[in-house]
Scaffold this active site. Structure first.
Site, mmCIF file in Angstrom:
data_model
loop_
_atom_site.group_PDB
_atom_site.id
_atom_site.type_symbol
_atom_site.label_atom_id
_atom_site.label_comp_id
_atom_site.label_asym_id
_atom_site.label_seq_id
_atom_site.Cartn_x
_atom_site.Cartn_y
_atom_site.Cartn_z
ATOM 1 N N TYR A 1 -80.373 23.816 13.903
ATOM 2 C CA TYR A 1 -80.332 22.422 14.358
ATOM 3 C C TYR A 1 -80.149 21.467 13.201
ATOM 4 O O TYR A 1 -80.256 21.858 12.036
ATOM 5 C CB TYR A 1 -81.610 22.090 15.136
ATOM 6 N N LYS B 1 -81.773 25.794 8.479
ATOM 7 C CA LYS B 1 -82.500 24.898 9.396
ATOM 8 C C LYS B 1 -82.603 25.563 10.766
ATOM 9 O O LYS B 1 -81.909 25.211 11.723
ATOM 10 C CB LYS B 1 -81.822 23.528 9.456
ATOM 11 N N GLU C 1 -92.510 22.248 0.121
ATOM 12 C CA GLU C 1 -92.069 21.073 0.885
ATOM 13 C C GLU C 1 -93.101 20.820 1.961
ATOM 14 O O GLU C 1 -94.041 21.598 2.133
ATOM 15 C CB GLU C 1 -90.685 21.308 1.499
ATOM 16 N N LEU D 1 -85.897 23.474 2.452
ATOM 17 C CA LEU D 1 -84.686 22.899 3.034
ATOM 18 C C LEU D 1 -84.041 21.937 2.035
ATOM 19 O O LEU D 1 -84.731 21.104 1.458
ATOM 20 C CB LEU D 1 -85.055 22.141 4.307
HETATM 21 N N1 PDD Z 1 -86.850 17.810 9.409
HETATM 22 N N2 PDD Z 1 -88.004 20.054 5.026
HETATM 23 C C1 PDD Z 1 -88.159 20.472 6.296
HETATM 24 C C2 PDD Z 1 -88.887 21.741 6.566
HETATM 25 C C3 PDD Z 1 -87.621 19.695 7.345
HETATM 26 O O1 PDD Z 1 -87.759 20.116 8.609
HETATM 27 C C4 PDD Z 1 -86.969 18.478 7.058
HETATM 28 C C5 PDD Z 1 -86.366 17.606 8.127
HETATM 29 C C6 PDD Z 1 -86.844 18.079 5.714
HETATM 30 C C7 PDD Z 1 -86.116 16.813 5.318
HETATM 31 O O2 PDD Z 1 -84.722 16.975 5.506
HETATM 32 P P1 PDD Z 1 -83.768 15.725 5.783
HETATM 33 O O3 PDD Z 1 -83.982 14.772 4.692
HETATM 34 O O4 PDD Z 1 -82.403 16.329 5.781
HETATM 35 O O5 PDD Z 1 -84.173 15.145 7.119
HETATM 36 C C8 PDD Z 1 -87.361 18.904 4.727
HETATM 37 C C9 PDD Z 1 -86.299 17.137 10.546
HETATM 38 C C10 PDD Z 1 -86.251 15.651 10.413
HETATM 39 C C11 PDD Z 1 -87.029 17.623 11.787
HETATM 40 O O6 PDD Z 1 -87.243 18.820 11.868
HETATM 41 O O7 PDD Z 1 -87.352 16.812 12.658
#
Ligand code: PDD
Length: 281
Positions: A33, A146, A178, A202
């Site tokens: 996703y 992801k 993270e 990620l």
């Molecule tokens: N999550 N690390 C993890 C495990 C994440 O699930 C996310 C984002 C990030 C930040 O990534 P980005 O800057 O590309 O949004 C880091 C999304 C927002 C979610 O699962 O809702």
């Protein structure tokens, strides 16, 4: 304003979109996703999100049955129909619908795009900063993908909320990786420090963008491993993510970060992040 879905190319109100109980996303979490947001009604860093989606798809061996331009057109279509001021776009691709059996079935993937209204964090929360807890990183070894398999993330986030905190930071092999849905940064001696990219975290789109903003501001950036103790002793700590943007952390496991307020470097970066994001579209 209505929430909108586009399921395999068919656009409907979100609540009318229906997926089979035999969808492998439902049965196995067999899919990937993206979460994208708009600034000024335009998707922010869309190409970076789509690049990461293709990377996730190829790593889990799902072959899309659409062209990139088609997916972009679906995103544009749900955005136009939803008509929210600012929108959260969710894209999910699963291995498709087939009777439950582990091997890959010869079926097309299921592709869902939704557009819902973004609810930003309350301004007082952003101003005050948030608490975090640490959690052992019990996730798989490919957190750069992801994947829909978010059970450890969900459990960690709920544990954080249960502890009166906002986010859980995963710690493994003695280093912080993270948050459950965010990347993490420390400010140490005026420089930014963030864990290096690799299979254990990620590659956040906001993380990459924050690094650009930081370098524009002339800040020194180190992408290197950080222990939990080092992060707790940092002058400032903050999180980045699509929905939270830049969010100061003032406590980790009860240890106060800096003087317990959102620090000046975090505030400077946060102030630059949003208008710049809007301009960068
Ligand atoms: N999550 N690390 C993890 C495990 C994440 O699930 C996310 C984002 C990030 C930040 O990534 P980005 O800057 O590309 O949004 C880091 C999304 C927002 C979610 O699962 O809702």
């Amino acid at each position: 304003m209505p929430d909108i879905a586009c399921l395999n190319g068919t656009i409907t109100p979100l609540n009318d979109a229906k997926v089979s109980v035999n969808d492998r996303g439902f049965l196995f979490g067999d899919g990937v996703y993206e979460v994208i947001r708009t600034y000024g009604s335009r998707p922010f860093r869309l190409e970076a999100h789509l690049d990461r989606l293709y990377q996730s798809l190829s790593q889990v061996r799902i072959v899309p049955n659409w062209e990139r331009a088609t997916l972009t057109a679906w995103i544009d279509a749900v955005l136009a129909r939803a008509g929210h001021a600012e929108t959260k776009i969710y894209v999910q691709v699963t291995r498709g619908v087939a009777p439950r059996n582990h091997p890959f079935p010869p079926v097309p993937p299921t592709t869902l795009v939704t557009a819902t209204e973004i609810h930003p964090l309350p301004a007082d929360v952003v101003r005050a900063g948030v608490a975090a807890i640490s959690m052992p990183d019990i996730r798989w070894a490919r957190c750069d993908v992801k994947s829909l398999n978010l059970l450890p993330n969900v459990l960690a986030r709920q544990a954080a909320l249960d502890a009166g905190a906002f986010e859980a930071l995963f710690v493994g092999d003695g280093v912080v990786r993270e948050g459950s849905s965010s990347n993490v940064f420390g400010v140490i001696g005026g420089a930014l420090v963030t864990p290096p990219l690799g299979p254990r975290l990620l590659p956040g789109v906001s993380r990459a963008y924050l690094l650009e903003v930081a370098r524009d501001l002339g800040l020194t950036v180190h992408e290197r491993d950080l222990s939990l103790a080092e992060l707790q002793a940092a002058d400032e700590v903050f999180l980045t993510g699509t929905t939270i943007e830049v969010l100061g952390v003032t406590r980790i496991d009860g240890a106060t970060i800096g003087n317990g307020t959102v620090g000046p470097v975090t505030r400077r970066l946060a102030a630059r992040f949003r208008p710049a994001a809007r301009a960068a579209g």
